[in-house]
Write a protein that holds these residues in place. Structure first.
Motif, PDB file in Angstrom:
ATOM      1  N   ASN A 161       0.846  -1.187   0.000  1.00  0.00           N
ATOM      2  CA  ASN A 161       0.000   0.000   0.000  1.00  0.00           C
ATOM      3  C   ASN A 161       0.884   1.240   0.000  1.00  0.00           C
ATOM      4  O   ASN A 161       2.003   1.210   0.531  1.00  0.00           O
ATOM      5  N   PRO A 162       0.398   2.343  -0.571  1.00  0.00           N
ATOM      6  CA  PRO A 162       1.226   3.557  -0.620  1.00  0.00           C
ATOM      7  C   PRO A 162       1.582   4.066   0.773  1.00  0.00           C
ATOM      8  O   PRO A 162       0.841   3.854   1.744  1.00  0.00           O
ATOM      9  N   ILE A 163       2.708   4.755   0.855  1.00  0.00           N
ATOM     10  CA  ILE A 163       3.133   5.435   2.079  1.00  0.00           C
ATOM     11  C   ILE A 163       2.717   6.899   1.942  1.00  0.00           C
ATOM     12  O   ILE A 163       3.307   7.654   1.165  1.00  0.00           O
ATOM     13  N   ASN A 164       1.687   7.289   2.675  1.00  0.00           N
ATOM     14  CA  ASN A 164       1.159   8.650   2.561  1.00  0.00           C
ATOM     15  C   ASN A 164       1.729   9.597   3.604  1.00  0.00           C
ATOM     16  O   ASN A 164       1.682  10.818   3.426  1.00  0.00           O
ATOM     17  N   SER A 165       2.229   9.042   4.700  1.00  0.00           N
ATOM     18  CA  SER A 165       2.830   9.860   5.739  1.00  0.00           C
ATOM     19  C   SER A 165       3.770   8.989   6.552  1.00  0.00           C
ATOM     20  O   SER A 165       3.766   7.745   6.437  1.00  0.00           O
ATOM     21  N   ALA A 166       4.558   9.630   7.399  1.00  0.00           N
ATOM     22  CA  ALA A 166       5.495   8.886   8.241  1.00  0.00           C
ATOM     23  C   ALA A 166       4.755   7.940   9.181  1.00  0.00           C
ATOM     24  O   ALA A 166       5.309   6.907   9.593  1.00  0.00           O
ATOM     25  N   GLN A 167       3.517   8.239   9.497  1.00  0.00           N
ATOM     26  CA  GLN A 167       2.738   7.380  10.389  1.00  0.00           C
ATOM     27  C   GLN A 167       2.476   6.002   9.789  1.00  0.00           C
ATOM     28  O   GLN A 167       2.237   5.029  10.512  1.00  0.00           O
ATOM     29  N   ASP A 168       2.560   5.900   8.471  1.00  0.00           N
ATOM     30  CA  ASP A 168       2.288   4.618   7.819  1.00  0.00           C
ATOM     31  C   ASP A 168       3.354   3.570   8.097  1.00  0.00           C
ATOM     32  O   ASP A 168       3.159   2.391   7.784  1.00  0.00           O
ATOM     33  N   PHE A 169       4.480   3.978   8.666  1.00  0.00           N
ATOM     34  CA  PHE A 169       5.523   3.010   9.018  1.00  0.00           C
ATOM     35  C   PHE A 169       5.231   2.307  10.344  1.00  0.00           C
ATOM     36  O   PHE A 169       5.872   1.301  10.659  1.00  0.00           O
ATOM     37  N   GLN A 170       4.270   2.827  11.118  1.00  0.00           N
ATOM     38  CA  GLN A 170       3.941   2.194  12.389  1.00  0.00           C
ATOM     39  C   GLN A 170       3.427   0.770  12.150  1.00  0.00           C
ATOM     40  O   GLN A 170       2.418   0.567  11.486  1.00  0.00           O
ATOM     41  N   GLY A 171       4.155  -0.212  12.683  1.00  0.00           N
ATOM     42  CA  GLY A 171       3.748  -1.607  12.564  1.00  0.00           C
ATOM     43  C   GLY A 171       4.028  -2.243  11.220  1.00  0.00           C
ATOM     44  O   GLY A 171       3.723  -3.432  11.017  1.00  0.00           O
ATOM     45  N   LEU A 172       4.611  -1.498  10.281  1.00  0.00           N
ATOM     46  CA  LEU A 172       4.892  -2.039   8.951  1.00  0.00           C
ATOM     47  C   LEU A 172       6.023  -3.064   9.039  1.00  0.00           C
ATOM     48  O   LEU A 172       7.072  -2.797   9.631  1.00  0.00           O
ATOM     49  N   LYS A 173       5.821  -4.224   8.461  1.00  0.00           N
ATOM     50  CA  LYS A 173       6.871  -5.256   8.422  1.00  0.00           C
ATOM     51  C   LYS A 173       7.696  -5.020   7.157  1.00  0.00           C
ATOM     52  O   LYS A 173       7.217  -5.236   6.048  1.00  0.00           O
ATOM     53  N   PHE A 174       8.927  -4.560   7.350  1.00  0.00           N
ATOM     54  CA  PHE A 174       9.707  -4.067   6.217  1.00  0.00           C
ATOM     55  C   PHE A 174      11.100  -4.662   6.208  1.00  0.00           C
ATOM     56  O   PHE A 174      11.773  -4.716   7.234  1.00  0.00           O
ATOM     57  N   ARG A 175      11.532  -5.102   5.030  1.00  0.00           N
ATOM     58  CA  ARG A 175      12.880  -5.633   4.849  1.00  0.00           C
ATOM     59  C   ARG A 175      13.817  -4.512   4.433  1.00  0.00           C
ATOM     60  O   ARG A 175      13.651  -3.900   3.385  1.00  0.00           O
ATOM     61  N   VAL A 184      14.212   3.220   9.795  1.00  0.00           N
ATOM     62  CA  VAL A 184      12.772   2.939   9.657  1.00  0.00           C
ATOM     63  C   VAL A 184      12.232   2.263  10.908  1.00  0.00           C
ATOM     64  O   VAL A 184      11.040   2.386  11.216  1.00  0.00           O
ATOM     65  N   ALA A 185      13.093   1.574  11.653  1.00  0.00           N
ATOM     66  CA  ALA A 185      12.649   1.013  12.926  1.00  0.00           C
ATOM     67  C   ALA A 185      12.263   2.128  13.893  1.00  0.00           C
ATOM     68  O   ALA A 185      11.306   1.998  14.665  1.00  0.00           O
ATOM     69  N   LYS A 186      12.997   3.239  13.859  1.00  0.00           N
ATOM     70  CA  LYS A 186      12.664   4.372  14.705  1.00  0.00           C
ATOM     71  C   LYS A 186      11.322   4.989  14.315  1.00  0.00           C
ATOM     72  O   LYS A 186      10.668   5.645  15.130  1.00  0.00           O
ATOM     73  N   LEU A 187      10.915   4.778  13.066  1.00  0.00           N
ATOM     74  CA  LEU A 187       9.618   5.276  12.618  1.00  0.00           C
ATOM     75  C   LEU A 187       8.484   4.311  12.959  1.00  0.00           C
ATOM     76  O   LEU A 187       7.325   4.578  12.630  1.00  0.00           O
ATOM     77  N   GLY A 293       2.012  -2.141 -15.094  1.00  0.00           N
ATOM     78  CA  GLY A 293       1.032  -1.792 -14.079  1.00  0.00           C
ATOM     79  C   GLY A 293       1.582  -1.356 -12.741  1.00  0.00           C
ATOM     80  O   GLY A 293       0.813  -1.081 -11.806  1.00  0.00           O
ATOM     81  N   VAL A 294       2.891  -1.268 -12.608  1.00  0.00           N
ATOM     82  CA  VAL A 294       3.471  -0.781 -11.357  1.00  0.00           C
ATOM     83  C   VAL A 294       3.228   0.721 -11.232  1.00  0.00           C
ATOM     84  O   VAL A 294       3.391   1.474 -12.200  1.00  0.00           O
ATOM     85  N   GLN A 295       2.826   1.173 -10.051  1.00  0.00           N
ATOM     86  CA  GLN A 295       2.605   2.591  -9.792  1.00  0.00           C
ATOM     87  C   GLN A 295       3.827   3.169  -9.081  1.00  0.00           C
ATOM     88  O   GLN A 295       4.270   2.633  -8.066  1.00  0.00           O
ATOM     89  N   THR A 296       4.397   4.233  -9.623  1.00  0.00           N
ATOM     90  CA  THR A 296       5.548   4.877  -8.992  1.00  0.00           C
ATOM     91  C   THR A 296       5.087   6.085  -8.168  1.00  0.00           C
ATOM     92  O   THR A 296       4.130   6.763  -8.536  1.00  0.00           O
ATOM     93  N   HIS A 297       5.804   6.319  -7.080  1.00  0.00           N
ATOM     94  CA  HIS A 297       5.444   7.397  -6.161  1.00  0.00           C
ATOM     95  C   HIS A 297       6.707   8.103  -5.685  1.00  0.00           C
ATOM     96  O   HIS A 297       7.825   7.585  -5.823  1.00  0.00           O
ATOM     97  N   GLU A 298       6.512   9.261  -5.083  1.00  0.00           N
ATOM     98  CA  GLU A 298       7.570   9.946  -4.342  1.00  0.00           C
ATOM     99  C   GLU A 298       7.127  10.089  -2.891  1.00  0.00           C
ATOM    100  O   GLU A 298       5.952  10.355  -2.616  1.00  0.00           O
ATOM    101  N   PHE A 299       8.054   9.903  -1.978  1.00  0.00           N
ATOM    102  CA  PHE A 299       7.728  10.128  -0.574  1.00  0.00           C
ATOM    103  C   PHE A 299       7.402  11.608  -0.349  1.00  0.00           C
ATOM    104  O   PHE A 299       8.002  12.489  -0.963  1.00  0.00           O
ATOM    105  N   THR A 300       6.466  11.862   0.534  1.00  0.00           N
ATOM    106  CA  THR A 300       6.114  13.239   0.860  1.00  0.00           C
ATOM    107  C   THR A 300       7.232  13.874   1.688  1.00  0.00           C
ATOM    108  O   THR A 300       8.089  13.182   2.244  1.00  0.00           O
ATOM    109  N   GLU A 301       7.194  15.194   1.782  1.00  0.00           N
ATOM    110  CA  GLU A 301       8.242  15.889   2.524  1.00  0.00           C
ATOM    111  C   GLU A 301       8.242  15.510   3.998  1.00  0.00           C
ATOM    112  O   GLU A 301       9.303  15.473   4.640  1.00  0.00           O
ATOM    113  N   ASP A 302       7.078  15.211   4.554  1.00  0.00           N
ATOM    114  CA  ASP A 302       7.071  14.840   5.974  1.00  0.00           C
ATOM    115  C   ASP A 302       7.757  13.491   6.176  1.00  0.00           C
ATOM    116  O   ASP A 302       8.380  13.255   7.216  1.00  0.00           O
ATOM    117  N   VAL A 303       7.680  12.608   5.173  1.00  0.00           N
ATOM    118  CA  VAL A 303       8.400  11.333   5.262  1.00  0.00           C
ATOM    119  C   VAL A 303       9.902  11.572   5.164  1.00  0.00           C
ATOM    120  O   VAL A 303      10.690  11.024   5.950  1.00  0.00           O
TER     121      VAL A 303
END
Length: 360
Positions: A161-175, A184-187, A293-303
């Motif tokens: 799912n897209p990362i819309n804000s820094a809050q989206d890292f809460q609980g995210l299982k990420f390699r 990212v663990a600190k996030l 069909g891959v969607q590309t994004h840029e992280f927001t400034e708050d991220v």
């Protein structure tokens, strides 16, 4: 205490117990066994392995050869450091930030968050203190290391799912390996370090929610577009990721000076060739991914801001290690000095070039 002896003994206890055959010696010819962190044939990273192997054979006219083993063929991809340090293999090819359990300072020779670009890395490594510091650090573990590949800037990652804000890292299982993983663990993310061979399955089964790997070319070959559709081409964590060749120091010292230099020169040539290979292939690969069909994004400034604040915390926490602080200071000074010139020369030129060409 003899630090090198201590770490070598510790590594022996942690590595695979598989014993490797003694090096082949016949009429002045020698063979080294190389263990790697990569699946055989994986785009980009295995190309660097083959480049080093072929370079050494060509430079020495076949008097020194390397038998390269893929991840898992002799030891696991994340066990290669211990195996070579303990003398169970002659050399490895990997990214040194996989081994931060041995020393956090190893990260500087692969990549650190908000760190060096490729050109900055090469200035520091080859013209300033980088290689010298690399050797001083790895000699503690009975190794002689050289840069032997570079991926260039790595993508920010693949997400379900897209990362819309820094809050989206809460609980995210990420390699994510290296110091970027600590950031990212600190996030709030639950960070895992997985070898390349395990990433696809972990993402496809939901064991992880997202992953970074390298860039469009290698990521496409790994099949990540099949199990995640949201891709961020720009990342904070690895602006220029160095790959390393490491030789057991006792084994390296047993080689002739000509063979030692062959390894050093072969690795340096592989470094620049590998970077060119990644850049040449990433653009076309990204076009194919988007067309599929891959969607590309840029992280927001708050991220980006959150990445920056967490990076500052991680760096400060690790500076309690004297060697880490010494290398960090060397990197920061080199980046400042290099940027002071490049921004006023290359930076101005490319901005004006793009403006002029756009008007034609």
């Amino acid at each position: 205490m003899d630090r090198r002896k201590f770490f070598k003994t510790a590594a022996l206890g942690g590595a695979s117990a598989t014993a490797l055959a003694a090096p082949a010696l016949s009429q002045g010819r020698e063979q080294l066994t190389m263990v790697t962190s990569w699946p055989r044939g994986l785009a980009g990273v295995w190309d660097s392995v083959e480049r080093v192997v072929n370079n050494v054979a060509d430079i020495t006219d076949g008097t020194l050869t390397i038998d390269a083993k893929a991840s898992g063929e002799l030891v696991g991809g994340l066990q290669v450091f211990d195996a070579v340090s303990a003398g169970q293999a002659d050399m490895y090819h990997a990214a040194d930030y996989y081994f931060l359990g041995q020393s956090k300072a190893l990260a500087f020779f692969s990549a650190v968050p908000f760190g060096m670009t490729v050109s900055e890395y090469m200035v520091w490594y080859y013209a300033q203190d980088g290689m010298k510091l690399h050797h001083e650090l790895t000699e503690i573990f009975g190794l002689r290391n050289f840069s032997a590949g570079n991926t260039g800037a790595q993508g920010g990652g693949w997400f379900r799912n897209p990362i819309n804000s820094a809050q989206d890292f809460q609980g995210l299982k990420f390699r994510m390996p290296g110091l970027g993983g600590e950031v990212v663990a600190k996030l709030g993310a639950s960070v895992q370090v997985l070898p390349a061979s395990e990433i696809y399955q972990a993402l496809s089964t939901g064991a992880i929610d997202g992953t970074e790997w390298i860039g469009p070319w290698s990521d496409e070959k790994l099949g990540l577009q099949e199990v995640a559709k949201h891709y961020y081409p720009a990342g904070f964590h690895e602006p220029a990721t160095g790959l390393q060749v490491s030789v057991n120091l006792d084994r390296f010292n047993s080689l002739s000076r000509a063979h030692q230099r062959a390894i050093e020169v072969a690795a340096a040539e592989a470094h620049q060739h590998n970077y060119s290979l990644f850049v040449a292939n990433n653009g076309p690969a990204l076009q194919r991914l988007v067309a599929a069909g891959v969607q590309t994004h840029e992280f927001t400034e708050d991220v980006w801001d959150a990445y920056g604040a967490a990076t500052a915390e991680v760096m400060e926490e690790n500076r309690s290690d004297e060697f880490f602080a010494q290398i960090h200071d060397s990197v920061l000074k080199s980046m400042k000095d290099t940027s002071n010139w490049v921004s006023k020369s290359d930076g101005v030129y490319t901005a004006q070039r793009d403006r002029v060409l756009a008007s034609l």
